[in-house]
Design an enzyme around this catalytic site. Structure first.
Site, PDB file in Angstrom:
ATOM      1  N   LYS A 267     -28.184  -8.368 -38.372  1.00 39.27           N
ATOM      2  CA  LYS A 267     -29.229  -9.250 -37.855  1.00 39.27           C
ATOM      3  C   LYS A 267     -28.938 -10.702 -38.252  1.00 39.27           C
ATOM      4  O   LYS A 267     -28.205 -10.971 -39.214  1.00 39.27           O
ATOM      5  CB  LYS A 267     -30.598  -8.866 -38.434  1.00 39.27           C
ATOM      6  CG  LYS A 267     -31.122  -7.511 -37.985  1.00 39.27           C
ATOM      7  CD  LYS A 267     -31.551  -7.507 -36.548  1.00 39.27           C
ATOM      8  CE  LYS A 267     -32.173  -6.190 -36.120  1.00 39.27           C
ATOM      9  NZ  LYS A 267     -31.174  -5.108 -36.005  1.00 39.27           N
TER      10      LYS A 267
ATOM     11  N   SER B 258     -29.509  -4.016 -30.266  1.00 42.41           N
ATOM     12  CA  SER B 258     -30.399  -5.062 -30.778  1.00 42.41           C
ATOM     13  C   SER B 258     -29.741  -6.437 -30.854  1.00 42.41           C
ATOM     14  O   SER B 258     -30.425  -7.451 -30.871  1.00 42.41           O
ATOM     15  CB  SER B 258     -30.937  -4.680 -32.166  1.00 42.41           C
ATOM     16  OG  SER B 258     -29.902  -4.692 -33.131  1.00 42.41           O
TER      17      SER B 258
END
Length: 205
Positions: A159, A122
């Site tokens: 993230k 990701s």
């Protein structure tokens, strides 16, 4: 220096407590004390090898056979590299330590740090599966920071955070993973918890 004195010198250079060091080489704290103070001088070869591996030095140096290899002793501070970070467990209590990394003494003075092995794609292309990130423990972040956070009681995720008046967005580098927005209510109720800010990437080859 004796073998025991070299072991003690190495442990202190790495800033590891007797208890933690003893656990790493699978002996009791009392046994390690006896090693370091020359009460036990016939140290088993497997323990010599275990100590050498921790310090990234040769067993020959510990035995006094290769003094020149003393330069291999790390000058920084060792921090744990975790395979996962579970929600609700303090970093210092996590036992899933898969490796160690070294940070400078100057960095260590600015807070508590841990390493985390990245899983998944990701955050590609900048951060890839198997890379190690160095994280400073903190429960806050500025908009644009890359953070390690837990969402809804799951394992931690890496993230980029974007902050808004009514919530936050957790953003992947990889465009195949769409950003996820969480309202202030969701942040409180899920909950979403920031565990730390990513300060360094140690990429694999």
């Amino acid at each position: 220096m004796t073998v025991g004195e070299r072991i003690k010198d190495l442990r202190e250079r790495l800033n590891i407590s007797q208890v933690d060091f003893a656990n790493k080489i699978n002996v009791s704290k009392q046994t390690l004390y006896k090693y370091e103070n020359n009460i036990i001088t016939n140290i088993p070869s497997d323990k010599i090898e275990a100590v050498a591996k921790i310090g990234n030095i040769s067993p020959a140096y510990l035995m006094g056979w290769d003094i020149n290899s003393s330069v291999a002793i790390k000058k920084g501070i060792s921090i744990p590299v975790l395979g996962r970070v579970a929600a609700g467990i303090p970093i210092e209590a996590i036992e899933d330590i898969i490796d160690t990394e070294e940070i400078t003494k100057e960095m260590a003075k600015t807070g508590q740090y841990f390493g985390l092995k990245i899983k998944g794609s990701s955050m590609e292309p900048k951060i890839s599966d198997g890379d190690i990130i160095i994280v400073r423990c903190q429960d806050y972040a500025d908009s644009g920071d890359i953070v390690v956070a837990t969402v809804n009681g799951t394992d931690a995720t890496c993230k980029r955070i974007r902050k808004y008046r009514d919530g936050i967005e957790l953003i992947s580098n990889n465009p195949e993973y769409p950003p996820k927005f969480y309202s202030n209510k969701q942040i409180a109720e899920l909950p979403i918890r920031i565990l730390g800010k990513v300060v360094e990437l140690r990429a694999k080859f």
